[in-house]
Design an enzyme around this catalytic site. Structure first.
Site, PDB file in Angstrom:
ATOM      1  N   GLY A  15       0.823  -1.203   0.000  1.00 22.30           N
ATOM      2  CA  GLY A  15       0.000   0.000   0.000  1.00 22.30           C
ATOM      3  C   GLY A  15       0.855   1.250   0.000  1.00 22.30           C
ATOM      4  N   ALA A  16       2.010   1.170  -0.676  1.00 24.05           N
ATOM      5  CA  ALA A  16       2.997   2.252  -0.625  1.00 24.05           C
ATOM      6  C   ALA A  16       2.785   3.309  -1.696  1.00 24.05           C
ATOM      7  CB  ALA A  16       4.407   1.676  -0.754  1.00 24.05           C
ATOM      8  N   ASP A  65      -1.459  -7.495  -5.900  1.00 26.81           N
ATOM      9  CA  ASP A  65      -2.674  -7.587  -5.104  1.00 26.81           C
ATOM     10  C   ASP A  65      -2.303  -8.380  -3.850  1.00 26.81           C
ATOM     11  OD1 ASP A  65      -5.087  -8.245  -3.919  1.00 26.81           O
ATOM     12  OD2 ASP A  65      -5.975  -9.149  -5.714  1.00 26.81           O
ATOM     13  N   VAL A  66      -2.359  -7.746  -2.692  1.00 25.38           N
ATOM     14  CA  VAL A  66      -1.909  -8.408  -1.464  1.00 25.38           C
ATOM     15  C   VAL A  66      -2.757  -9.629  -1.103  1.00 25.38           C
ATOM     16  CG1 VAL A  66      -0.840  -6.349  -0.465  1.00 25.38           C
ATOM     17  CG2 VAL A  66      -3.262  -6.849   0.022  1.00 25.38           C
ATOM     18  N   ASN A  92       0.807  -2.782   5.215  1.00 18.64           N
ATOM     19  CA  ASN A  92       0.071  -1.516   5.327  1.00 18.64           C
ATOM     20  C   ASN A  92      -1.141  -1.435   4.408  1.00 18.64           C
ATOM     21  OD1 ASN A  92      -0.098   1.517   6.015  1.00 18.64           O
ATOM     22  ND2 ASN A  92       0.089   1.491   3.781  1.00 18.64           N
ATOM     23  N   SER A 144      -5.464  -0.228  13.627  1.00 15.32           N
ATOM     24  CA  SER A 144      -6.216   1.029  13.742  1.00 15.32           C
ATOM     25  C   SER A 144      -6.809   1.116  15.136  1.00 15.32           C
ATOM     26  CB  SER A 144      -7.346   1.068  12.707  1.00 15.32           C
ATOM     27  OG  SER A 144      -8.212   2.164  12.935  1.00 15.32           O
ATOM     28  N   TYR A 157     -14.921  -2.686   9.061  1.00 18.44           N
ATOM     29  CA  TYR A 157     -13.534  -2.226   9.151  1.00 18.44           C
ATOM     30  C   TYR A 157     -12.977  -2.475  10.548  1.00 18.44           C
ATOM     31  CZ  TYR A 157      -9.561   1.020   8.924  1.00 18.44           C
ATOM     32  OH  TYR A 157      -8.310   1.587   8.961  1.00 18.44           O
ATOM     33  N   ALA A 159     -13.873  -4.754  12.602  1.00 14.92           N
ATOM     34  CA  ALA A 159     -13.660  -6.189  12.751  1.00 14.92           C
ATOM     35  C   ALA A 159     -12.338  -6.614  12.115  1.00 14.92           C
ATOM     36  CB  ALA A 159     -14.824  -6.958  12.129  1.00 14.92           C
ATOM     37  N   LYS A 161      -9.638  -4.780  11.665  1.00 17.18           N
ATOM     38  CA  LYS A 161      -8.481  -4.253  12.383  1.00 17.18           C
ATOM     39  C   LYS A 161      -8.315  -4.926  13.743  1.00 17.18           C
ATOM     40  CE  LYS A 161      -7.016  -1.588   9.153  1.00 17.18           C
ATOM     41  NZ  LYS A 161      -5.738  -1.909   8.468  1.00 17.18           N
TER      42      LYS A 161
END
Length: 261
Positions: A15-16, A65-66, A92, A144, A157, A159, A161
């Site tokens: 996600g850089a 794609d991670v 990330n 987060s 979201y 859930a 994190k």
């Protein structure tokens, strides 16, 4: 001794291509690390790699794609080929959307878990053999405050994190004997394009002007301002440094005190 000197170290940052991920990649480079900037957005990854090179270290771009197993394996192989080793993996990459649970399509639930959880698992799985071979390494996950406190309209979201925090703790125990540390950091509200999109979504769901919503959210931060991506990146560099040698399984708040509300 300069414990933040990362010269000779190598990092993968997912996600850089934008936002926090780009700041982490560049902050690592400022402290001497060579960095592979990974992103689904080819142009974004290339721009970050160019920024790293201009900072005087080696930056390479990798489009992936991670949540794709083959992409993750290729990521690890390319990092070793281009950089020689993998000292740090920064998981990330993430995604977000906003809705009430009643109105949330199942596909939205599945998409966010695919990226935010499956991606962290697959990227970690891909680098662990190399880190074991080296006899050391660090995996650092972007969680987060939402994974600790909960937020309206972001249940899915939150859930994911919370899952990242749990994954961090479990993997830290699993890898401790191999001298591989696993930690996470938990940003609060960061002024990025993602936060601006959230304000727009909140406006569409609940009414109100996005700019006013952003101002209201800012009032909930005890330090009185949104975090910048660099605020988060500095904490990320700390977790790569020798100052964090005796830390593993942690979820560090970087939130301006926001989680205390």
């Amino acid at each position: 001794m300069d414990c933040f000197n990362l010269a000779g170290k190598t990092a993968i940052v997912t996600g850089a291509g934008t936002g926090i991920g780009r700041s982490i990649a560049c902050m690592l480079a400022k402290h001497g690390a060579d960095v592979m900037a990974c992103d689904l957005n080819k142009d974004g990854a290339a721009e970050t790699a160019e920024m790293i090179n201009k900072l005087g270290t080696k930056g390479i771009a990798f489009t992936m794609d991670v949540a794709d197993e083959d992409d993750c394996k290729a990521m690890a192989a390319q990092a070793v080929s281009a950089l020689g080793r993998i000292d740090f993996l920064y998981n990330n990459a993430g995604t977000i959307s906003m809705n009430t649970i009643e109105n949330m399509p199942v596909k939205d639930w599945d998409i966010i878990f695919r990226v935010n959880c499956r991606g962290v698992f697959l990227c970690s799985q891909a680098v662990i053999p190399q880190m074991k071979k080296q006899g050391e390494g660090r995996i650092i996950n972007t969680a987060s405050q939402a994974g600790k406190t909960g937020l309206k309209l972001l249940t899915h979201y939150c859930a994911t994190k919370a899952a990242v925090i749990g994954f961090t703790k479990g993997l830290a125990l699993e890898l401790a004997e191999y001298n591989i540390r696993v930690n996470s950091f938990c940003p609060g509200s960061v002024m990025t394009d993602m936060t601006r999109r959230e304000a727009q979504w909140a406006s569409e769901i609940n009414g109100g002007e996005p700019e006013e919503i952003l101002k209201e959210w800012e009032k909930a931060i005890p330090l009185g301002r949104y975090a910048t991506p660099d605020d988060i990146a500095m904490a990320a560099v700390f977790l790569a440094s020798p100052y964090a040698d005796y830390m593993t399984g942690q979820a560090i708040n970087v939130s301006g005190g926001q989680e205390m509300h």
